[in-house]
Design a protein around this motif. Structure first.
Motif, PDB file in Angstrom:
ATOM      1  N   VAL A   1     -73.873   9.626  39.299  1.00  0.00           N
ATOM      2  CA  VAL A   1     -73.774  10.828  38.463  1.00  0.00           C
ATOM      3  C   VAL A   1     -75.029  10.967  37.613  1.00  0.00           C
ATOM      4  O   VAL A   1     -75.616  12.054  37.511  1.00  0.00           O
ATOM      5  N   LEU A   2     -75.472   9.876  37.002  1.00  0.00           N
ATOM      6  CA  LEU A   2     -76.681   9.922  36.183  1.00  0.00           C
ATOM      7  C   LEU A   2     -77.896  10.321  37.020  1.00  0.00           C
ATOM      8  O   LEU A   2     -78.730  11.115  36.592  1.00  0.00           O
ATOM      9  N   ALA A   3     -77.997   9.760  38.223  1.00  0.00           N
ATOM     10  CA  ALA A   3     -79.149  10.037  39.077  1.00  0.00           C
ATOM     11  C   ALA A   3     -79.157  11.463  39.604  1.00  0.00           C
ATOM     12  O   ALA A   3     -80.207  11.987  39.971  1.00  0.00           O
ATOM     13  N   SER A   4     -77.998  12.118  39.610  1.00  0.00           N
ATOM     14  CA  SER A   4     -77.898  13.470  40.161  1.00  0.00           C
ATOM     15  C   SER A   4     -78.464  14.542  39.240  1.00  0.00           C
ATOM     16  O   SER A   4     -78.641  15.691  39.646  1.00  0.00           O
ATOM     17  N   GLY A   5     -78.722  14.187  37.989  1.00  0.00           N
ATOM     18  CA  GLY A   5     -79.195  15.177  37.027  1.00  0.00           C
ATOM     19  C   GLY A   5     -78.086  15.748  36.165  1.00  0.00           C
ATOM     20  O   GLY A   5     -78.341  16.561  35.279  1.00  0.00           O
ATOM     21  N   THR A   6     -76.858  15.357  36.437  1.00  0.00           N
ATOM     22  CA  THR A   6     -75.715  15.776  35.629  1.00  0.00           C
ATOM     23  C   THR A   6     -75.549  14.803  34.472  1.00  0.00           C
ATOM     24  O   THR A   6     -75.544  13.587  34.674  1.00  0.00           O
ATOM     25  N   MET A   7     -75.413  15.332  33.266  1.00  0.00           N
ATOM     26  CA  MET A   7     -75.228  14.455  32.115  1.00  0.00           C
ATOM     27  C   MET A   7     -73.816  13.886  32.109  1.00  0.00           C
ATOM     28  O   MET A   7     -72.846  14.596  32.394  1.00  0.00           O
ATOM     29  N   ALA A   8     -73.692  12.608  31.814  1.00  0.00           N
ATOM     30  CA  ALA A   8     -72.391  11.966  31.682  1.00  0.00           C
ATOM     31  C   ALA A   8     -71.933  12.053  30.236  1.00  0.00           C
ATOM     32  O   ALA A   8     -72.665  11.669  29.320  1.00  0.00           O
ATOM     33  N   VAL A   9     -70.743  12.578  30.038  1.00  0.00           N
ATOM     34  CA  VAL A   9     -70.160  12.674  28.699  1.00  0.00           C
ATOM     35  C   VAL A   9     -69.082  11.605  28.583  1.00  0.00           C
ATOM     36  O   VAL A   9     -68.088  11.633  29.321  1.00  0.00           O
ATOM     37  N   ILE A  10     -69.294  10.651  27.698  1.00  0.00           N
ATOM     38  CA  ILE A  10     -68.371   9.548  27.493  1.00  0.00           C
ATOM     39  C   ILE A  10     -67.724   9.719  26.124  1.00  0.00           C
ATOM     40  O   ILE A  10     -68.418   9.765  25.107  1.00  0.00           O
ATOM     41  N   GLU A  11     -66.428   9.827  26.120  1.00  0.00           N
ATOM     42  CA  GLU A  11     -65.709  10.012  24.867  1.00  0.00           C
ATOM     43  C   GLU A  11     -65.147   8.681  24.389  1.00  0.00           C
ATOM     44  O   GLU A  11     -64.374   8.032  25.087  1.00  0.00           O
ATOM     45  N   SER A  12     -65.558   8.275  23.196  1.00  0.00           N
ATOM     46  CA  SER A  12     -65.069   7.038  22.606  1.00  0.00           C
ATOM     47  C   SER A  12     -63.672   7.285  22.053  1.00  0.00           C
ATOM     48  O   SER A  12     -63.496   8.035  21.104  1.00  0.00           O
ATOM     49  N   GLY A  13     -62.683   6.683  22.672  1.00  0.00           N
ATOM     50  CA  GLY A  13     -61.295   6.965  22.329  1.00  0.00           C
ATOM     51  C   GLY A  13     -60.796   6.212  21.122  1.00  0.00           C
ATOM     52  O   GLY A  13     -61.545   5.518  20.427  1.00  0.00           O
ATOM     53  N   PRO A  14     -59.485   6.308  20.857  1.00  0.00           N
ATOM     54  CA  PRO A  14     -58.896   5.684  19.667  1.00  0.00           C
ATOM     55  C   PRO A  14     -58.949   4.171  19.685  1.00  0.00           C
ATOM     56  O   PRO A  14     -58.767   3.524  18.648  1.00  0.00           O
ATOM     57  N   ASP A  15     -59.199   3.567  20.851  1.00  0.00           N
ATOM     58  CA  ASP A  15     -59.297   2.114  20.922  1.00  0.00           C
ATOM     59  C   ASP A  15     -60.717   1.622  20.642  1.00  0.00           C
ATOM     60  O   ASP A  15     -60.983   0.416  20.719  1.00  0.00           O
ATOM     61  N   ARG A  16     -61.619   2.543  20.332  1.00  0.00           N
ATOM     62  CA  ARG A  16     -63.006   2.167  20.030  1.00  0.00           C
ATOM     63  C   ARG A  16     -63.430   2.790  18.702  1.00  0.00           C
ATOM     64  O   ARG A  16     -64.293   3.650  18.646  1.00  0.00           O
ATOM     65  N   LEU A  17     -62.819   2.343  17.637  1.00  0.00           N
ATOM     66  CA  LEU A  17     -63.131   2.876  16.317  1.00  0.00           C
ATOM     67  C   LEU A  17     -63.883   1.864  15.467  1.00  0.00           C
ATOM     68  O   LEU A  17     -64.108   2.099  14.277  1.00  0.00           O
ATOM     69  N   SER A  18     -64.286   0.746  16.063  1.00  0.00           N
ATOM     70  CA  SER A  18     -65.082  -0.231  15.333  1.00  0.00           C
ATOM     71  C   SER A  18     -66.536  -0.105  15.762  1.00  0.00           C
ATOM     72  O   SER A  18     -66.836   0.337  16.881  1.00  0.00           O
ATOM     73  N   GLU A  19     -67.437  -0.489  14.870  1.00  0.00           N
ATOM     74  CA  GLU A  19     -68.864  -0.435  15.197  1.00  0.00           C
ATOM     75  C   GLU A  19     -69.189  -1.328  16.392  1.00  0.00           C
ATOM     76  O   GLU A  19     -70.008  -0.983  17.247  1.00  0.00           O
ATOM     77  N   ARG A  20     -68.537  -2.471  16.476  1.00  0.00           N
ATOM     78  CA  ARG A  20     -68.781  -3.404  17.577  1.00  0.00           C
ATOM     79  C   ARG A  20     -68.407  -2.770  18.915  1.00  0.00           C
ATOM     80  O   ARG A  20     -69.163  -2.858  19.886  1.00  0.00           O
ATOM     81  N   ASP A  21     -67.243  -2.141  18.966  1.00  0.00           N
ATOM     82  CA  ASP A  21     -66.796  -1.541  20.221  1.00  0.00           C
ATOM     83  C   ASP A  21     -67.675  -0.365  20.630  1.00  0.00           C
ATOM     84  O   ASP A  21     -67.980  -0.178  21.807  1.00  0.00           O
ATOM     85  N   VAL A  22     -68.076   0.453  19.664  1.00  0.00           N
ATOM     86  CA  VAL A  22     -68.946   1.587  19.958  1.00  0.00           C
ATOM     87  C   VAL A  22     -70.299   1.101  20.469  1.00  0.00           C
ATOM     88  O   VAL A  22     -70.848   1.643  21.439  1.00  0.00           O
ATOM     89  N   ALA A  23     -70.850   0.084  19.826  1.00  0.00           N
ATOM     90  CA  ALA A  23     -72.140  -0.459  20.253  1.00  0.00           C
ATOM     91  C   ALA A  23     -72.054  -1.037  21.663  1.00  0.00           C
ATOM     92  O   ALA A  23     -72.967  -0.867  22.482  1.00  0.00           O
ATOM     93  N   LYS A  24     -70.970  -1.718  21.965  1.00  0.00           N
ATOM     94  CA  LYS A  24     -70.787  -2.306  23.296  1.00  0.00           C
ATOM     95  C   LYS A  24     -70.742  -1.214  24.357  1.00  0.00           C
ATOM     96  O   LYS A  24     -71.380  -1.323  25.416  1.00  0.00           O
ATOM     97  N   LEU A  25     -69.993  -0.146  24.094  1.00  0.00           N
ATOM     98  CA  LEU A  25     -69.915   0.968  25.033  1.00  0.00           C
ATOM     99  C   LEU A  25     -71.276   1.632  25.196  1.00  0.00           C
ATOM    100  O   LEU A  25     -71.691   1.966  26.325  1.00  0.00           O
ATOM    101  N   ALA A  26     -71.987   1.827  24.103  1.00  0.00           N
ATOM    102  CA  ALA A  26     -73.306   2.464  24.158  1.00  0.00           C
ATOM    103  C   ALA A  26     -74.284   1.646  24.982  1.00  0.00           C
ATOM    104  O   ALA A  26     -75.047   2.186  25.792  1.00  0.00           O
ATOM    105  N   ARG A  27     -74.286   0.329  24.792  1.00  0.00           N
ATOM    106  CA  ARG A  27     -75.212  -0.531  25.548  1.00  0.00           C
ATOM    107  C   ARG A  27     -74.918  -0.475  27.038  1.00  0.00           C
ATOM    108  O   ARG A  27     -75.832  -0.384  27.862  1.00  0.00           O
ATOM    109  N   ARG A  28     -73.658  -0.521  27.410  1.00  0.00           N
ATOM    110  CA  ARG A  28     -73.301  -0.489  28.824  1.00  0.00           C
ATOM    111  C   ARG A  28     -73.651   0.865  29.448  1.00  0.00           C
ATOM    112  O   ARG A  28     -74.109   0.939  30.587  1.00  0.00           O
ATOM    113  N   ALA A  29     -73.410   1.931  28.703  1.00  0.00           N
ATOM    114  CA  ALA A  29     -73.674   3.265  29.236  1.00  0.00           C
ATOM    115  C   ALA A  29     -75.151   3.486  29.502  1.00  0.00           C
ATOM    116  O   ALA A  29     -75.542   4.100  30.505  1.00  0.00           O
ATOM    117  N   THR A  30     -75.997   3.007  28.602  1.00  0.00           N
ATOM    118  CA  THR A  30     -77.434   3.214  28.766  1.00  0.00           C
ATOM    119  C   THR A  30     -78.071   2.192  29.698  1.00  0.00           C
ATOM    120  O   THR A  30     -79.063   2.487  30.357  1.00  0.00           O
TER     121      THR A  30
END
Length: 310
Positions: free
Chosen positions: A198-227
């Motif tokens: 999806v990333l390689a196709s030129g379409t932007m991926a929209v990732i929504e951080s849900g209610p189980d990711r409300l800590s800075e640690r969880d958000v940072a972990k998701l951000a690192r994996r996504a990028t």
């Protein structure tokens, strides 16, 4: 309505937003059954023709406006044509999904999006998260392997993009993907989607951080994996640049049924930026709750400056 619209526009500006995403179809009961639209079209009744009005108000603040659209979940078609449905539905929120390889289904989706492209001043289209097929779900043809399902979904989305660009050649496209999908390299059989493709196709991926990711640690972990998936998937010699990933941070704690304090939202944004995400979003925007000034722009200026790419 206009007073609340003015208030929403002012809040978007205060947040430092550059783009606004507006849904085309309301889901008042939260059950995923879409039976009305906020814009003129030839398929589904119009609840109120207000999408273009809202878009114009945001555009007056120099914000680019995107339409969030259903893909497989054309409930009005699903009700009339049971033979076009997917089988073995597992995703309760989007139970009324159609099978993307059926020519009539593709034609209905293309016709719907063509109407939107003709009638609405859209800068971009966000395909909602109903463009996913779970492991136990099958196409109407009986095919249940992830590769076939992925090819059917991707083919339909490509046809939709071409239809929109026929009227809006500058339109951009994005797709909502589950946070769990960023963890897998290659085809993810849980959703019949390949995140890196999806990333390689030129379409932007929209990732929504849900209610189980409300800590800075969880958000940072998701951000690192996504990028990291973008960095790993770039071909040798390719130009550097920010990952085409929009991480949407919650403005509301759905579990606690409460709005997040502005300071808490700022902390989450800072954690995401430090982890390498460049594009940030937040939602929903409402009259209630605190407005974290500059959240998407200058709210964490030192972190934002340090995380910029050439």
């Amino acid at each position: 309505f206009r007073a609340r619209l003015d208030q929403a526009a002012m809040r978007a500006v205060a947040l430092g937003a550059t783009h606004v995403i507006l849904p085309v179809c309301p889901d008042p009961r939260g059950d995923g059954r879409l039976m009305r639209a906020y814009a003129m079209n030839h398929q589904v009744p119009v609840l109120a023709d207000v999408w273009a009005t809202a878009a114009s108000r945001f555009a007056a603040e120099r914000l680019r406006v995107w339409a969030r659209v259903p893909t497989l979940n054309l409930t009005w078609v699903w009700d009339r044509h049971p033979e076009w449905r997917i089988t073995g539905s597992e995703k309760a929120r989007w139970g009324a999904r159609l099978s993307p390889e059926v020519p009539e289904v593709r034609a209905a989706e293309v016709d719907f999006l063509t109407d939107l492209a003709v009638y609405l001043p859209i800068d971009g289209v966000l395909f909602d998260d109903d463009a996913l097929l779970a492991r136990g779900e099958r196409l109407s043809s009986g095919a249940g392997d992830a590769a076939t399902k992925r090819a059917a979904v991707d083919g339909m989305l490509l046809a939709c993009e071409q239809a929109v660009r026929a009227w809006r050649p500058e339109a951009a496209f994005a797709r909502v993907l589950p946070a769990a999908a960023v963890e897998r390299a290659g085809l993810d059989e849980r959703f019949a989607v390949d995140y890196r493709a999806v990333l390689a196709s030129g379409t932007m991926a929209v990732i929504e951080s849900g209610p189980d990711r409300l800590s800075e640690r969880d958000v940072a972990k998701l951000a690192r994996r996504a990028t990291a998936a973008w960095t790993a998937g770039r071909p040798p010699g390719a130009a550097s640049g920010p990952a085409p990933v929009l991480l949407v941070l919650p403005a509301r704690d759905a579990r606690a049924n409460a709005w997040l304090p502005a300071a808490r939202q700022q902390d989450l944004a800072a954690a995401a930026l430090r982890a390498g995400v460049y594009h940030l979003g937040t939602g929903p925007i409402a009259a209630e709750g605190e407005t974290p000034i500059g959240l998407l722009d200058d709210g964490v200026p030192a972190v934002r400056a340090a995380s910029r790419h050439d």
